[in-house]
Design a protein around this motif. Structure first.
Motif, PDB file in Angstrom:
ATOM      1  N   CYS A 153       0.802  -1.230   0.000  1.00  0.00           N
ATOM      2  CA  CYS A 153       0.000   0.000   0.000  1.00  0.00           C
ATOM      3  C   CYS A 153       0.833   1.278   0.000  1.00  0.00           C
ATOM      4  CB  CYS A 153      -0.961   0.000   1.185  1.00  0.00           C
ATOM      5  SG  CYS A 153      -2.167  -1.340   1.149  1.00  0.00           S
ATOM      6  N   PHE A 154       1.901   1.335   0.814  1.00  0.00           N
ATOM      7  CA  PHE A 154       2.698   2.563   0.866  1.00  0.00           C
ATOM      8  C   PHE A 154       3.190   3.016  -0.504  1.00  0.00           C
ATOM      9  CE2 PHE A 154       4.048   1.845   5.568  1.00  0.00           C
ATOM     10  CZ  PHE A 154       2.798   2.264   5.992  1.00  0.00           C
ATOM     11  N   PRO A 155       3.597   2.105  -1.397  1.00  0.00           N
ATOM     12  CA  PRO A 155       4.009   2.579  -2.726  1.00  0.00           C
ATOM     13  C   PRO A 155       2.883   3.274  -3.495  1.00  0.00           C
ATOM     14  CG  PRO A 155       4.811   0.353  -2.356  1.00  0.00           C
ATOM     15  CD  PRO A 155       3.862   0.673  -1.226  1.00  0.00           C
ATOM     16  N   ARG A 156       1.650   3.047  -3.087  1.00  0.00           N
ATOM     17  CA  ARG A 156       0.488   3.649  -3.749  1.00  0.00           C
ATOM     18  C   ARG A 156      -0.013   4.892  -3.003  1.00  0.00           C
ATOM     19  NH1 ARG A 156      -1.663   0.636  -7.636  1.00  0.00           N
ATOM     20  NH2 ARG A 156      -0.940  -1.487  -7.944  1.00  0.00           N
ATOM     21  N   MET A 157       0.757   5.362  -2.033  1.00  0.00           N
ATOM     22  CA  MET A 157       0.400   6.539  -1.231  1.00  0.00           C
ATOM     23  C   MET A 157       1.565   7.537  -1.253  1.00  0.00           C
ATOM     24  SD  MET A 157      -1.112   4.522   2.077  1.00  0.00           S
ATOM     25  CE  MET A 157      -2.514   3.431   1.973  1.00  0.00           C
ATOM     26  N   PRO A 158       1.846   8.133  -2.383  1.00  0.00           N
ATOM     27  CA  PRO A 158       3.065   8.934  -2.517  1.00  0.00           C
ATOM     28  C   PRO A 158       3.118  10.198  -1.655  1.00  0.00           C
ATOM     29  CG  PRO A 158       1.678   9.208  -4.451  1.00  0.00           C
ATOM     30  CD  PRO A 158       1.065   8.108  -3.628  1.00  0.00           C
ATOM     31  N   LYS A 159       1.968  10.707  -1.216  1.00  0.00           N
ATOM     32  CA  LYS A 159       1.949  11.940  -0.425  1.00  0.00           C
ATOM     33  C   LYS A 159       1.783  11.698   1.072  1.00  0.00           C
ATOM     34  CE  LYS A 159       0.153  14.882  -4.105  1.00  0.00           C
ATOM     35  NZ  LYS A 159      -0.963  15.763  -4.502  1.00  0.00           N
ATOM     36  N   LEU A 160       1.747  10.447   1.483  1.00  0.00           N
ATOM     37  CA  LEU A 160       1.533  10.130   2.894  1.00  0.00           C
ATOM     38  C   LEU A 160       2.592  10.804   3.754  1.00  0.00           C
ATOM     39  CD1 LEU A 160      -0.262   8.398   4.790  1.00  0.00           C
ATOM     40  CD2 LEU A 160       1.491   6.629   4.626  1.00  0.00           C
ATOM     41  N   ASP A 161       2.148  11.603   4.735  1.00  0.00           N
ATOM     42  CA  ASP A 161       3.110  12.258   5.618  1.00  0.00           C
ATOM     43  C   ASP A 161       2.728  12.175   7.093  1.00  0.00           C
ATOM     44  OD1 ASP A 161       1.156  14.215   5.962  1.00  0.00           O
ATOM     45  OD2 ASP A 161       2.413  15.862   5.295  1.00  0.00           O
ATOM     46  N   PHE A 162       1.649  11.470   7.399  1.00  0.00           N
ATOM     47  CA  PHE A 162       1.225  11.293   8.791  1.00  0.00           C
ATOM     48  C   PHE A 162       0.672   9.877   8.918  1.00  0.00           C
ATOM     49  CE2 PHE A 162      -1.703  11.291  12.302  1.00  0.00           C
ATOM     50  CZ  PHE A 162      -1.109  12.107  13.244  1.00  0.00           C
ATOM     51  N   LEU A 163       1.272   9.094   9.817  1.00  0.00           N
ATOM     52  CA  LEU A 163       0.880   7.701   9.975  1.00  0.00           C
ATOM     53  C   LEU A 163       0.712   7.389  11.459  1.00  0.00           C
ATOM     54  CD1 LEU A 163       0.380   4.927   8.664  1.00  0.00           C
ATOM     55  CD2 LEU A 163       2.864   4.566   8.699  1.00  0.00           C
ATOM     56  N   ALA A 164      -0.497   7.025  11.848  1.00  0.00           N
ATOM     57  CA  ALA A 164      -0.808   6.730  13.242  1.00  0.00           C
ATOM     58  C   ALA A 164      -1.120   5.239  13.390  1.00  0.00           C
ATOM     59  CB  ALA A 164      -1.992   7.572  13.716  1.00  0.00           C
ATOM     60  N   LEU A 165      -0.234   4.538  14.085  1.00  0.00           N
ATOM     61  CA  LEU A 165      -0.354   3.095  14.267  1.00  0.00           C
ATOM     62  C   LEU A 165      -0.335   2.701  15.736  1.00  0.00           C
ATOM     63  CD1 LEU A 165       2.181   2.070  11.477  1.00  0.00           C
ATOM     64  CD2 LEU A 165      -0.310   1.848  11.373  1.00  0.00           C
ATOM     65  N   GLN A 166      -0.730   3.591  16.622  1.00  0.00           N
ATOM     66  CA  GLN A 166      -0.705   3.263  18.034  1.00  0.00           C
ATOM     67  C   GLN A 166      -1.823   2.265  18.375  1.00  0.00           C
ATOM     68  OE1 GLN A 166      -1.220   6.213  16.569  1.00  0.00           O
ATOM     69  NE2 GLN A 166      -2.057   7.736  17.935  1.00  0.00           N
ATOM     70  N   SER A 167      -1.498   1.358  19.283  1.00  0.00           N
ATOM     71  CA  SER A 167      -2.444   0.337  19.763  1.00  0.00           C
ATOM     72  C   SER A 167      -3.014  -0.498  18.623  1.00  0.00           C
ATOM     73  CB  SER A 167      -3.587   0.997  20.546  1.00  0.00           C
ATOM     74  OG  SER A 167      -3.092   1.735  21.635  1.00  0.00           O
ATOM     75  N   THR A 168      -2.127  -0.993  17.754  1.00  0.00           N
ATOM     76  CA  THR A 168      -2.560  -1.785  16.602  1.00  0.00           C
ATOM     77  C   THR A 168      -2.041  -3.229  16.644  1.00  0.00           C
ATOM     78  OG1 THR A 168      -0.743  -0.804  15.338  1.00  0.00           O
ATOM     79  CG2 THR A 168      -2.931   0.156  15.015  1.00  0.00           C
ATOM     80  N   HIS A 169      -1.562  -3.654  17.794  1.00  0.00           N
ATOM     81  CA  HIS A 169      -1.081  -5.027  18.002  1.00  0.00           C
ATOM     82  C   HIS A 169       0.133  -5.350  17.130  1.00  0.00           C
ATOM     83  CE1 HIS A 169      -5.140  -6.496  19.819  1.00  0.00           C
ATOM     84  NE2 HIS A 169      -4.995  -5.207  19.970  1.00  0.00           N
ATOM     85  N   ILE A 170       0.941  -4.360  16.873  1.00  0.00           N
ATOM     86  CA  ILE A 170       2.130  -4.547  16.048  1.00  0.00           C
ATOM     87  C   ILE A 170       3.267  -5.097  16.903  1.00  0.00           C
ATOM     88  CG2 ILE A 170       3.906  -3.359  14.708  1.00  0.00           C
ATOM     89  CD1 ILE A 170       1.733  -1.268  14.046  1.00  0.00           C
ATOM     90  N   GLY A 171       3.918  -6.113  16.383  1.00  0.00           N
ATOM     91  CA  GLY A 171       5.096  -6.676  17.012  1.00  0.00           C
ATOM     92  C   GLY A 171       6.341  -6.328  16.218  1.00  0.00           C
ATOM     93  N   SER A 172       7.429  -6.948  16.571  1.00  0.00           N
ATOM     94  CA  SER A 172       8.709  -6.647  15.921  1.00  0.00           C
ATOM     95  C   SER A 172       8.712  -6.964  14.435  1.00  0.00           C
ATOM     96  CB  SER A 172       9.833  -7.401  16.623  1.00  0.00           C
ATOM     97  OG  SER A 172       9.957  -6.928  17.942  1.00  0.00           O
ATOM     98  N   ALA A 173       8.054  -8.044  14.025  1.00  0.00           N
ATOM     99  CA  ALA A 173       8.031  -8.404  12.602  1.00  0.00           C
ATOM    100  C   ALA A 173       7.365  -7.310  11.770  1.00  0.00           C
ATOM    101  CB  ALA A 173       7.323  -9.735  12.398  1.00  0.00           C
ATOM    102  N   GLY A 174       6.296  -6.726  12.275  1.00  0.00           N
ATOM    103  CA  GLY A 174       5.619  -5.647  11.549  1.00  0.00           C
ATOM    104  C   GLY A 174       6.476  -4.406  11.446  1.00  0.00           C
TER     105      GLY A 174
END
Length: 167
Positions: free
Chosen positions: A72-93
């Motif tokens: 997805c990120f390659p399809r979002m060229p203007k992305l400048d704010f990313l909020a991923l808090q409390s998303t169950h992300i571990g080290s692999a992510g």
């Protein structure tokens, strides 16, 4: 495969393509919805106007973040704010994000209150130092698996390139 996602987002395809902000906090989006977002982009085109993606409180996990990063990120060229808090992300992510970061510079990357460890912080630091991940403000506190040493290394890596790291 993406019709459920569009319903959850309450957007028509043409609205999603032109949107600047996707603020979808706590909608119970998971890895399957990140895959659906990728399928939507593959069929309809890039989210070329998207600057803000807020997924706080959605259990996307490592698999979901890896899909976002690689597909997805390659399809979002203007992305400048990313909020991923409390998303169950571990080290692999986090490592997937470090390998496949957004294209441009992020003003802010929020990933606090997840489940990653010091190895993930080291991967972020390396991506930042090498210029793969460009970010002004990085917030990764409240990840209990991170040692004080790994937090300090990330702070130093970030300070060397002008990134404000809150660890």
């Amino acid at each position: 495969p993406y019709l459920r996602l569009l319903k959850t987002l309450d957007r028509l395809p043409e609205e999603l393509l032109g949107t600047q902000s996707l603020d979808v906090n706590t909608k119970n989006l998971q890895a399957a919805e990140m895959k659906a977002l990728s399928a939507f982009c593959a069929e309809h085109g890039d989210l070329s106007e998207l600057t803000m993606l807020c997924l706080q409180g959605n259990p996307i996990g490592d698999e979901g973040l890896a899909i976002l990063a690689k597909e997805c990120f390659p399809r979002m060229p203007k992305l400048d704010f990313l909020a991923l808090q409390s998303t169950h992300i571990g080290s692999a992510g986090v490592k997937a994000l470090a390998r496949n970061p957004p294209k441009g510079k992020l003003r802010s990357l929020y990933m606090w209150n997840n489940q990653f460890n010091g190895d993930a912080l080291d991967a972020l630091g390396e991506a930042i130092v090498r210029g793969r991940l460009k970010v002004d403000v990085l917030v990764v506190h409240t990840n209990s698996g991170c040692s004080d040493d790994s937090r300090q290394r990330l702070k130093e890596d970030c300070a060397g390139v002008g990134c404000n790291a809150q660890v």
